[in-house]
Write a protein that holds these residues in place. Structure first.
Motif, PDB file in Angstrom:
ATOM      1  N   GLY A  84       0.852  -1.180   0.000  1.00  0.00           N
ATOM      2  CA  GLY A  84       0.000   0.000   0.000  1.00  0.00           C
ATOM      3  C   GLY A  84       0.887   1.228   0.000  1.00  0.00           C
ATOM      4  O   GLY A  84       2.034   1.187  -0.464  1.00  0.00           O
ATOM      5  N   ASP A  85       0.404   2.303   0.556  1.00  0.00           N
ATOM      6  CA  ASP A  85       1.159   3.547   0.651  1.00  0.00           C
ATOM      7  C   ASP A  85       2.445   3.305   1.420  1.00  0.00           C
ATOM      8  O   ASP A  85       2.431   2.764   2.513  1.00  0.00           O
ATOM      9  CB  ASP A  85       0.293   4.590   1.366  1.00  0.00           C
ATOM     10  N   LEU A  86       3.573   3.712   0.858  1.00  0.00           N
ATOM     11  CA  LEU A  86       4.860   3.502   1.515  1.00  0.00           C
ATOM     12  C   LEU A  86       5.091   4.485   2.651  1.00  0.00           C
ATOM     13  O   LEU A  86       5.884   4.239   3.538  1.00  0.00           O
ATOM     14  CB  LEU A  86       6.002   3.621   0.498  1.00  0.00           C
ATOM     15  N   GLY A  87       4.420   5.623   2.627  1.00  0.00           N
ATOM     16  CA  GLY A  87       4.569   6.608   3.691  1.00  0.00           C
ATOM     17  C   GLY A  87       5.627   7.647   3.386  1.00  0.00           C
ATOM     18  O   GLY A  87       6.234   7.666   2.322  1.00  0.00           O
ATOM     19  N   ARG A  88       5.828   8.488   4.360  1.00  0.00           N
ATOM     20  CA  ARG A  88       6.724   9.626   4.211  1.00  0.00           C
ATOM     21  C   ARG A  88       7.708   9.633   5.373  1.00  0.00           C
ATOM     22  O   ARG A  88       7.307   9.456   6.518  1.00  0.00           O
ATOM     23  CB  ARG A  88       5.860  10.890   4.238  1.00  0.00           C
ATOM     24  N   PRO A  89       8.980   9.850   5.095  1.00  0.00           N
ATOM     25  CA  PRO A  89       9.934   9.881   6.210  1.00  0.00           C
ATOM     26  C   PRO A  89       9.723  11.108   7.100  1.00  0.00           C
ATOM     27  O   PRO A  89       9.189  12.119   6.648  1.00  0.00           O
ATOM     28  CB  PRO A  89      11.295   9.930   5.519  1.00  0.00           C
ATOM     29  N   HIS A  90      10.114  11.010   8.342  1.00  0.00           N
ATOM     30  CA  HIS A  90      10.082  12.119   9.305  1.00  0.00           C
ATOM     31  C   HIS A  90       8.670  12.618   9.611  1.00  0.00           C
ATOM     32  O   HIS A  90       8.466  13.791   9.883  1.00  0.00           O
ATOM     33  CB  HIS A  90      10.955  13.285   8.830  1.00  0.00           C
ATOM     34  N   ASP A  91       7.696  11.730   9.575  1.00  0.00           N
ATOM     35  CA  ASP A  91       6.320  12.095   9.917  1.00  0.00           C
ATOM     36  C   ASP A  91       6.205  12.112  11.438  1.00  0.00           C
ATOM     37  O   ASP A  91       6.748  11.234  12.109  1.00  0.00           O
ATOM     38  CB  ASP A  91       5.343  11.077   9.318  1.00  0.00           C
ATOM     39  N   PRO A  92       5.507  13.096  12.020  1.00  0.00           N
ATOM     40  CA  PRO A  92       5.424  13.170  13.477  1.00  0.00           C
ATOM     41  C   PRO A  92       4.540  12.090  14.101  1.00  0.00           C
ATOM     42  O   PRO A  92       4.593  11.865  15.300  1.00  0.00           O
ATOM     43  CB  PRO A  92       4.820  14.553  13.729  1.00  0.00           C
ATOM     44  N   VAL A  93       3.741  11.426  13.290  1.00  0.00           N
ATOM     45  CA  VAL A  93       2.767  10.466  13.808  1.00  0.00           C
ATOM     46  C   VAL A  93       3.019   9.050  13.300  1.00  0.00           C
ATOM     47  O   VAL A  93       3.007   8.097  14.066  1.00  0.00           O
ATOM     48  CB  VAL A  93       1.334  10.898  13.414  1.00  0.00           C
TER      49      VAL A  93
END
Length: 123
Positions: free
Chosen positions: A15-24
């Motif tokens: 699915g979505d790989l996400g984003r680095p350095h996300d606060p959550v």
């Protein structure tokens, strides 16, 4: 993420790989070497901007509020909605954006927020 193969060719599904350095959200996981990769692609061939998402959000909210406008952000994904509300809360607490109220529609992302706040020591 799921990886399948027959010993000669492998395919990884995610699915979505996400984003680095996300606060959550957790950092994106590294995935194993695969011959083919199939992923959800909200951003397609675009790269995330190098600028801080928090700073960009503050600029947009402040400029829109100064014009008397309303910011509408369709954030429905679990995790993305929590990050957005986290940034808004932090910006508001620091006085970096106007103290105008903000609302979250109770989608999956909004409903999950009731669990997120207590986990962060907030009510």
């Amino acid at each position: 993420m799921v990886r399948i193969g027959d010993g000669t060719v492998s395919v990884l599904f995610s699915g979505d790989l996400g984003r680095p350095h996300d606060p959550v959200m957790l950092e994106p996981a590294r995935f194993p070497q695969s011959d083919y990769v199939v992923v959800e692609s909200t951003y397609g061939d675009r790269r995330h901007e190098a600028a801080s998402a928090e700073k960009r959000l503050a600029d947009i909210v402040t400029k829109t509020a100064a014009r008397g406008g309303t910011v509408v952000i369709p954030a429905f994904a679990v995790g993305r909605a929590q990050s957005l509300l986290y940034y808004l809360d932090q910006l508001k607490a620091r006085g970096a954006i106007p103290a105008d109220p903000y609302l979250s529609r109770q989608s999956d992302g909004g409903r999950c927020f009731r669990y997120f706040l207590p986990a962060c020591g907030r009510s």
